[in-house]
Structure formats: structure tokens, C-alpha cells
Design an enzyme around this catalytic site. Structure first.
Site, PDB file in Angstrom:
ATOM      1  N   ASP A 133       0.829  -1.217   0.000  1.00  0.00           N
ATOM      2  CA  ASP A 133       0.000   0.000   0.000  1.00  0.00           C
ATOM      3  C   ASP A 133       0.860   1.262   0.000  1.00  0.00           C
ATOM      4  O   ASP A 133       1.979   1.259   0.484  1.00  0.00           O
ATOM      5  CB  ASP A 133      -0.917  -0.031   1.239  1.00  0.00           C
ATOM      6  CG  ASP A 133      -2.085   0.924   1.092  1.00  0.00           C
ATOM      7  OD1 ASP A 133      -2.364   1.378  -0.040  1.00  0.00           O
ATOM      8  OD2 ASP A 133      -2.723   1.222   2.112  1.00  0.00           O
ATOM      9  N   LEU A 180      10.426 -20.491  -5.007  1.00  0.00           N
ATOM     10  CA  LEU A 180       9.396 -19.627  -4.431  1.00  0.00           C
ATOM     11  C   LEU A 180       8.092 -19.675  -5.231  1.00  0.00           C
ATOM     12  O   LEU A 180       8.105 -19.647  -6.467  1.00  0.00           O
ATOM     13  CB  LEU A 180       9.921 -18.174  -4.437  1.00  0.00           C
ATOM     14  CG  LEU A 180       8.939 -17.080  -4.031  1.00  0.00           C
ATOM     15  CD1 LEU A 180       8.689 -17.106  -2.528  1.00  0.00           C
ATOM     16  CD2 LEU A 180       9.473 -15.696  -4.446  1.00  0.00           C
ATOM     17  N   HIS A 219       2.347   3.608  -8.939  1.00  0.00           N
ATOM     18  CA  HIS A 219       2.122   2.182  -9.212  1.00  0.00           C
ATOM     19  C   HIS A 219       3.321   1.573  -9.946  1.00  0.00           C
ATOM     20  O   HIS A 219       3.732   0.452  -9.662  1.00  0.00           O
ATOM     21  CB  HIS A 219       0.845   1.974 -10.021  1.00  0.00           C
ATOM     22  CG  HIS A 219      -0.405   2.357  -9.270  1.00  0.00           C
ATOM     23  ND1 HIS A 219      -0.655   1.922  -7.994  1.00  0.00           N
ATOM     24  CD2 HIS A 219      -1.462   3.140  -9.617  1.00  0.00           C
ATOM     25  CE1 HIS A 219      -1.820   2.415  -7.574  1.00  0.00           C
ATOM     26  NE2 HIS A 219      -2.334   3.156  -8.544  1.00  0.00           N
TER      27      HIS A 219
HETATM   28  C1  IPE Z   1      -5.469  -2.784  -0.312  1.00  0.00           C
HETATM   29  O1  IPE Z   1      -5.137  -1.451  -0.409  1.00  0.00           O
HETATM   30  C2  IPE Z   1      -5.472  -3.431  -1.657  1.00  0.00           C
HETATM   31  C3  IPE Z   1      -4.165  -3.571  -2.304  1.00  0.00           C
HETATM   32  C4  IPE Z   1      -3.006  -3.236  -1.793  1.00  0.00           C
HETATM   33  C5  IPE Z   1      -4.191  -4.144  -3.626  1.00  0.00           C
HETATM   34  P1  IPE Z   1      -6.252  -0.306  -0.533  1.00  0.00           P
HETATM   35  O2  IPE Z   1      -5.513   0.968  -0.662  1.00  0.00           O
HETATM   36  O3  IPE Z   1      -7.211  -0.648  -1.595  1.00  0.00           O
HETATM   37  O4  IPE Z   1      -6.985  -0.423   0.876  1.00  0.00           O
HETATM   38  P2  IPE Z   1      -7.867   0.636   1.673  1.00  0.00           P
HETATM   39  O5  IPE Z   1      -8.904   1.155   0.734  1.00  0.00           O
HETATM   40  O6  IPE Z   1      -6.939   1.725   2.130  1.00  0.00           O
HETATM   41  O7  IPE Z   1      -8.424  -0.117   2.830  1.00  0.00           O
HETATM   42  C1  IPE Z   2      -1.615   0.282  -3.400  1.00  0.00           C
HETATM   43  O1  IPE Z   2      -1.408   1.643  -3.420  1.00  0.00           O
HETATM   44  C2  IPE Z   2      -1.869  -0.282  -4.770  1.00  0.00           C
HETATM   45  C3  IPE Z   2      -3.262  -0.722  -4.996  1.00  0.00           C
HETATM   46  C4  IPE Z   2      -4.222  -0.675  -4.143  1.00  0.00           C
HETATM   47  C5  IPE Z   2      -3.561  -1.212  -6.313  1.00  0.00           C
HETATM   48  P1  IPE Z   2      -2.616   2.676  -3.390  1.00  0.00           P
HETATM   49  O2  IPE Z   2      -2.998   2.999  -4.781  1.00  0.00           O
HETATM   50  O3  IPE Z   2      -3.703   2.182  -2.525  1.00  0.00           O
HETATM   51  O4  IPE Z   2      -1.910   3.920  -2.718  1.00  0.00           O
HETATM   52  P2  IPE Z   2      -2.537   4.923  -1.665  1.00  0.00           P
HETATM   53  O5  IPE Z   2      -3.072   4.098  -0.531  1.00  0.00           O
HETATM   54  O6  IPE Z   2      -3.608   5.680  -2.379  1.00  0.00           O
HETATM   55  O7  IPE Z   2      -1.388   5.782  -1.253  1.00  0.00           O
HETATM   56 MG    MG Z   3      -4.115   2.355  -0.562  1.00  0.00          MG
END
Ligand code: IPE
Ligand code: IPE
Ligand code: MG
Length: 257
Positions: A36, A147, A53
Site C-alpha cells: 500500500d 518460491l 504504481h
Molecule cells: C489494499 O489497499 C489493496 C491492495 C493493496 C491491492 P487499498 O488501498 O485498496 O486499501 P484501503 O482502501 O486503504 O483499505
Molecule cells: C496500493 O497503493 C496499490 C493498490 C491498491 C492497487 P494505493 O494505490 O492504494 O496507494 P494509496 O493508498 O492511495 O497511497
Molecule cells: Mg491504498
């Protein structure tokens, strides 16, 4: 490990020092990661979320590498949740293309290292091009014994359990199974993760303290490790710090020491 080392101490240590501390006999078999913070990483730099990303995909390469070097059995990474469809279409499209690019670019090297690609999630709902590249990567790496890189794509724990319950109910309905025979193992065997050990360690980056519908059943007794580090900044030494911390935990599984 005789003397306990706290996390503040481990972040001062470099990779070589961390590798010396880690007990190779006590590594987790299965590490799961909620990657995240990509968006926030980009925002901090005044860049579009997509750049975050892309940087996140680079981080993943380094973490996969250290996991196969350490001979970890399974690495499950949360790449796209069943709730991530709520995001703008443009971001979804970017993420879908990134999955394709990542796998197309990495599959050769992954195979060389003996990595086996696996996926969990409702793949049928992903664009056909994404399904094809996943199927191709799984097929190309199927005989590898290193892995297991388990990609959670369009994954949601509640949907996974719902699907398992439905399949079990159908088996009962047609008389293949008695309701009284349904036990914990029956449910475990009907999840996407059937055959894989439960995660020993869950890592979540970017300072959020939640599970976000990830591996709800499988995380029952996992050790959880949170860090404020945003996923695109997450490096090998962060994973090693998590392992040092993990090795100092006392896992009791409800019993006594
Ligand atoms: C969880 O992250 C999903 C992934 C890392 C793919 P999100 O950014 O979607 O989660 P929330 O919305 O903060 O809970
Ligand atoms: C995690 O990073 C990747 C996915 C959920 C696909 P985020 O896109 O959720 O990044 P933040 O949480 O907005 O910083
Ligand atoms: Mg996120």
C-alpha cells in the site's frame, strides 16, 4: 537470537548486518504483503498516481528476489482487491496494463530463478488480456520448485469465503457431502489458497492498520507487521527488518509457552 533487538535498532542496520542476525532455520514459510501507499508516494512528489504504481512494481521485483534468495516457500502479494474497482477507470486501466507488463517482462527471469507463479482471486472478471498473461505465466512456470509467487488479483476475502460456502453447499445439495462432515479443513480446501500454508507473516506498508479484505480466513494466526514506509520505498532491508522482528515474536496459537 538471545538478545532482543527492537525495530528502531534494526532500521539502523544495513542488509549485510540484518542477514547476519536472521536465523535461517526460523524463517516464515509464507509471507503475505499488502503493498500500500503507491498513490501517496506519487502525490508527495507531485506526480500522477500511475507513477506510484510503476515504482511499486519495481519494489516488488526486489522483494521477490530476496524471498527466493532466502528460500521462502510462498510470497502472496495483494495487487488488486475486489474493492479497487471503485477507483477511476483510468487508474484501473493503468493497473491492468501494469500487471500485463510486469508479467511479460519478468516471467523469463522468474523462471530462471525457479519461481512458480500462482494467482488467487476471481480472475474471470479481469480483462481477457490480463487473464491470458496470467495463464501464460502460470503455465510457463508450473514445473518450478522454488518460491511460489502468489498474485492476489481481483481478490477479496469475503468473496473467496462466499464462493467456498457456495461450492460446499452445492456438494451437500447433490449428496456428495453431508452437512455434518463440513469442518475447518473442508472450508480451507475450497479456498483459492488450497494446498498452500497459511501466512506466517503479514506485512502492510504505508501506515494503515487494517486488513482490507485480504486473506480473512488464512490470517487467523499470522504475525502482523506494519510500517509507515510507502510501498514504492520498500526495500530488501525493510523485509529483513520485518523478519528480525518476526523471529522475536512468540507464537502461541492459543496455547501456553
Ligand atoms: C489494499 O489497499 C489493496 C491492495 C493493496 C491491492 P487499498 O488501498 O485498496 O486499501 P484501503 O482502501 O486503504 O483499505
Ligand atoms: C496500493 O497503493 C496499490 C493498490 C491498491 C492497487 P494505493 O494505490 O492504494 O496507494 P494509496 O493508498 O492511495 O497511497
Ligand atoms: Mg491504498
Amino acid at each position: 537470537m538471545k538478545n532482543k533487538i527492537n525495530f528502531e535498532q534494526t532500521i539502523q542496520l544495513n542488509e549485510q548486518d540484518l542477514l547476519k542476525i536472521i536465523d535461517r532455520q526460523k524463517l516464515p514459510k509464507h509471507i503475505a504483503i499488502i503493498m500500500d501507499g503507491n498513490g501517496r508516494w506519487a502525490l508527495k512528489r507531485g506526480l500522477p498516481r500511475s507513477v506510484g504504481h510503476l515504482a511499486g512494481a519495481e519494489s516488488l521485483k526486489g522483494i521477490v528476489e530476496i524471498c527466493y534468495e532466502l528460500k521462502i516457500e510462498v510470497l502472496t502479494v495483494y495487487g488488486f482487491s475486489t474493492e479497487n474497482w471503485k477507483r477511476p477507470q483510468q487508474e484501473i486501466n493503468y493497473l491492468m496494463n501494469l500487471i500485463i507488463e510486469y508479467l511479460n517482462k519478468e516471467i523469463g527471469e522468474l523462471c530462471k530463478k525457479g519461481v512458480r507463479v500462482n494467482s488467487i482471486g476471481t480472475l474471470q472478471e479481469l480483462p481477457q488480456s490480463v487473464q491470458d498473461v496470467i495463464a501464460n505465466s502460470v503455465e510457463r512456470s508450473r514445473d518450478n520448485s522454488g518460491l511460489v509467487l502468489n498474485l492476489a488479483l481481483n481478490y477479496g476475502g469475503r468473496l473467496e469465503i462466499t464462493n467456498a460456502v457456495r461450492a460446499i453447499a452445492e456438494a451437500v445439495e447433490v449428496g456428495c457431502l453431508k452437512a455434518s462432515q463440513v469442518d475447518i479443513q473442508t472450508i480451507t480446501d475450497h479456498l483459492y489458497t488450497a494446498g498452500l500454508p497459511d501466512p506466517d507473516l503479514l506485512i502492510r506498508t504505508a501506515g494503515e492498520f487494517r486488513i482490507s479484505n485480504f486473506l480473512l480466513w488464512q490470517l487467523a494466526y499470522s504475525e502482523i507487521w506494519f510500517t509507515n514506509v510507502l510501498w514504492p520505498d520498500f526495500r530488501r532491508q525493510h523485509l529483513l527488518s520485518a523478519l528480525v522482528d518476526y523471529q522475536q515474536r512468540e507464537r502461541r496459537f492459543g496455547g501456553l509457552q
